[in-house]
Enzyme design. Structure first.
Site, PDB file in Angstrom:
ATOM      1  N   THR A 369       0.909  -1.142   0.000  1.00 25.63           N
ATOM      2  CA  THR A 369       0.000   0.000   0.000  1.00 25.63           C
ATOM      3  C   THR A 369       0.939   1.179   0.000  1.00 25.63           C
ATOM      4  O   THR A 369       2.146   1.021   0.103  1.00 25.63           O
ATOM      5  CB  THR A 369      -0.875  -0.094   1.280  1.00 25.63           C
ATOM      6  OG1 THR A 369      -1.683  -1.257   1.194  1.00 25.63           O
ATOM      7  CG2 THR A 369      -1.734   1.116   1.523  1.00 25.63           C
ATOM      8  N   THR A 387      -3.999   1.992  -2.287  1.00 26.37           N
ATOM      9  CA  THR A 387      -3.476   0.633  -2.407  1.00 26.37           C
ATOM     10  C   THR A 387      -4.029  -0.123  -3.608  1.00 26.37           C
ATOM     11  O   THR A 387      -5.116   0.169  -4.097  1.00 26.37           O
ATOM     12  CB  THR A 387      -3.820  -0.156  -1.114  1.00 26.37           C
ATOM     13  OG1 THR A 387      -3.172  -1.422  -1.147  1.00 26.37           O
ATOM     14  CG2 THR A 387      -5.305  -0.367  -0.942  1.00 26.37           C
ATOM     15  N   ASP A 411      -9.239  -8.690   0.710  1.00 25.99           N
ATOM     16  CA  ASP A 411      -9.441  -8.059   2.026  1.00 25.99           C
ATOM     17  C   ASP A 411     -10.810  -8.413   2.622  1.00 25.99           C
ATOM     18  O   ASP A 411     -11.082  -8.094   3.779  1.00 25.99           O
ATOM     19  CB  ASP A 411      -9.281  -6.534   1.929  1.00 25.99           C
ATOM     20  CG  ASP A 411      -7.833  -6.106   2.165  1.00 25.99           C
ATOM     21  OD1 ASP A 411      -7.011  -6.954   2.544  1.00 25.99           O
ATOM     22  OD2 ASP A 411      -7.533  -4.918   1.974  1.00 25.99           O
ATOM     23  N   SER A 440     -10.616  -2.484   5.640  1.00 28.91           N
ATOM     24  CA  SER A 440      -9.230  -2.040   5.450  1.00 28.91           C
ATOM     25  C   SER A 440      -8.593  -1.733   6.802  1.00 28.91           C
ATOM     26  O   SER A 440      -9.289  -1.577   7.807  1.00 28.91           O
ATOM     27  CB  SER A 440      -9.245  -0.775   4.589  1.00 28.91           C
ATOM     28  OG  SER A 440      -7.970  -0.188   4.549  1.00 28.91           O
ATOM     29  N   GLY A 461       1.391  -1.195   5.029  1.00 27.57           N
ATOM     30  CA  GLY A 461       1.820  -2.260   5.938  1.00 27.57           C
ATOM     31  C   GLY A 461       0.717  -3.202   6.372  1.00 27.57           C
ATOM     32  O   GLY A 461       0.872  -3.892   7.383  1.00 27.57           O
ATOM     33  N   GLY A 462      -0.403  -3.242   5.641  1.00 28.91           N
ATOM     34  CA  GLY A 462      -1.474  -4.185   5.993  1.00 28.91           C
ATOM     35  C   GLY A 462      -1.902  -4.000   7.437  1.00 28.91           C
ATOM     36  O   GLY A 462      -2.137  -2.878   7.896  1.00 28.91           O
TER      37      GLY A 462
END
Ligand code: GLY
Length: 561
Positions: A369, A387, A411, A440, A461-462
């Site tokens: 992202t 992202t 996701d 998210s 960074g998720g």
């Protein structure tokens, strides 16, 4: 605060020394763009030099990232935009991708109801309906001061003239080369395997951007660009139609707002979990006054990890698309509730995640992202996280258009309660439904102090996004670091399940790790994933602007003098 006093004192001393030696003062920074690439930051600053605002700069920066940061910069993904105007008005735009009209809750399952590996991450079926171009157009309509086509033009020029590949990029391209070839063919642009120093020219993307410059939203969601997108999705197994593209609309949403000590913090609300989780964690930490401990000491880390554990457990149960589910936002941020959540915490021993919430609900998101932070000389501020989800999204390249398609569908919870191919589990709140937005963790955040803008911050960074933003804020306001040190400082991460504290490898004292292990914390120090790449701007009470660009990436702060 101590830091502010120290900084002002240093500045006054510098003024005195320069005055006595007859030198001129360094010019104060009037604005800045901090993004994942120098080219994109410079393009944003160039727009401000032409008289544009942070909003104008945002559009140009975003599109430049599409060209020179193709793993995450995008016209074919989605994102969240947080803003604060010079007058202090705060708001946010949700231009997150949506599930196609033809999507269903079991679309990634086989006849036995098992998850089919790769189906939600690789190829056309992984692609969510993109929101970025609609988002940028909506932002321009509300805030733009320069002409739309003038904001798109720098990205067109960059695509035609080309950008230089960095060493980090070379490694990234190499790691995906086989997949690019398998999915897109050996002759496609990014299957070439560019080396550091190579110049990448992307004529097809320049032409796509020219249509976007000319026709705005319709330049992407209608006409030949839309035709090529739908065709490429279909030939790689996906279901996005022209109807999906025409139906896409971004949504202006109220940000999440909460207080942490003297800070007034705004962050993104659902369908991002970022704002609620950041608020929960900070409010759980607040009574412990972590600033009394050393930075990254056992005590400070215990408080932070235990608050993270409890918040991430809530996330998996309660959060999803607010247009589809009821989210108990006020209850989740209620101080009494949060204090009670921390009642089971003791400094003696780690809490076990299984004691926090029964069951096995778990979530995680991928790591690629990008975030950028902007302030302009007028005092407007913008924090954007955007992202394609995975690095280069679904890896499906639209060769005729010069861009990668997202794999944001991953996701969603492909099968609530059951791990997906990465061993990840999701809740019913985040189950797939047509037109729904996937949950998210993106956390673009604005911090105010004394009624004034104090910080603009965010990161990729998720699932580590939230904890990286959190640590950066604490590093500045509790551990009294300047913003660059706060961004560069070693980070750790905990997300309830799996019940491990992840550390940046080699950056923590073995004695500290041993102390945590003695208290029953499970530690993971070997490299497994990034823990954020934070790009931040700090504004002192006296208006001094300083920047923090994350050295973990090619991130660069470009100041405006
Ligand atoms: N795909 C990453 C996120 O939305 O958090």
């Amino acid at each position: 605060m101590k830091l502010l006093f120290t900084k002002n004192y240093c500045y006054l001393t510098l003024c005195l020394v320069l005055f006595l030696s007859g030198c001129t003062l360094p010019k104060p920074i009037k604005g800045a763009v901090v993004s994942a690439r120098e080219e994109a930051s410079a393009i944003g600053v160039a727009i401000m030099k032409q008289g544009g605002t942070a909003f104008d700069a945002m559009i140009a920066t975003d599109l430049a990232l599409t060209v020179c940061y193709p793993n995450a910069g995008n016209i074919s993904g989605g994102g969240f935009f947080m803003y604060r105007t010079a007058a202090g008005e705060v708001g946010s735009l949700d231009y997150r991708e949506k599930a196609p009209l033809g999507a269903s809750s079991d679309m990634y399952l086989d006849k036995e109801g098992n998850i089919v590996p790769n189906k939600s991450t690789l190829g056309g079926l992984a692609v969510g309906v993109p929101g970025t171009v609609a988002g940028l157009v909506a932002i321009h309509k509300k805030f733009g001061t320069l002409a739309w086509e003038d904001l798109v033009q720098p990205a067109i020029d960059l695509a035609r003239e080309g950008y230089l590949v960095t060493e980090k990029q070379q490694r990234s391209f190499e790691s995906k080369k086989e997949t690019f070839i398998a999915l897109n063919g050996p002759d496609t642009l990014y299957a070439q395997g560019f080396q550091a120093g190579d110049r990448v020219q992307n004529t097809a993307l320049a032409e796509t951007l020219e249509r976007i410059a000319m026709f705005g939203k319709a330049g992407f969601y209608e006409g030949p660009v839309a035709d090529d997108l739908v065709e490429r999705v279909r030939e790689t197994g996906g279901i996005i139609t022209h109807e999906d593209l025409l139906a896409y609309e971004p949504v202006w949403r109220d940000p999440i707002n909460f207080q942490y000590k003297e800070l007034n913090i705004y962050s993104m609300g659902p369908p991002s979990s970022g704002g609620i989780c950041l608020g929960q964690i900070l409010k759980m930490i607040e009574p412990y006054d972590v600033g009394q401990y050393e930075h990254n000491s056992v005590e400070a880390m215990q408080v932070i990890v235990e608050a993270e554990r409890r918040s991430y457990a809530d996330r998996s149960l309660y959060l999803g698309d607010p247009d589809f589910i009821q989210i108990p936002k006020d209850s989740l941020l209620d101080v009494d509730y949060l204090n009670e959540r921390m009642n089971s915490f003791t400094f003696e021993k780690a809490t076990k995640s299984t004691d926090i919430a029964p069951g096995t609900i778990q979530w995680e998101e991928s790591e690629e992202t990008t975030h950028y932070s902007i302030v302009d000389p007028m005092g407007n501020a913008v924090a954007v996280t955007t992202t394609l989800n995975g690095s280069y999204g679904s890896k499906v390249f639209v060769e005729k258009g010069g861009y990668f398609l997202n794999n944001e569908m991953d996701d969603f919870s492909s099968k609530p309660g059951v791990p997906n191919m990465f061993g990840l589990i999701g809740g019913k709140a985040n189950a797939i439904a047509p037109q729904k937005r996937m949950l998210s963790a993106m956390t673009p955040t604005l911090v105010e102090r004394n009624g004034k803008l104090a910080m603009v911050v965010g990161t990729p960074g998720g699932s580590t996004i939230i904890t990286s933003v959190l640590q950066t804020i604490l590093n500045v306001y509790e551990f009294e670091m300047d913003v660059q040190s706060a961004v560069s400082a070693a980070r750790f991460h905990h997300q309830w399940l799996p019940d491990v504290v992840v550390f940046e490898p080699g950056r923590f004292d073995p004695a500290l790790i041993k102390s945590l292990q003695d208290k029953d914390y499970n530690i993971k120090e070997e490299y497994s994933r990034i823990i954020g790449r934070v790009d931040a701007i700090q504004i002192s009470d006296s208006g001094e602007i300083t920047t923090g660009a994350d050295p973990r990436g090619d991130d660069t702060a470009v100041p405006l003098f």
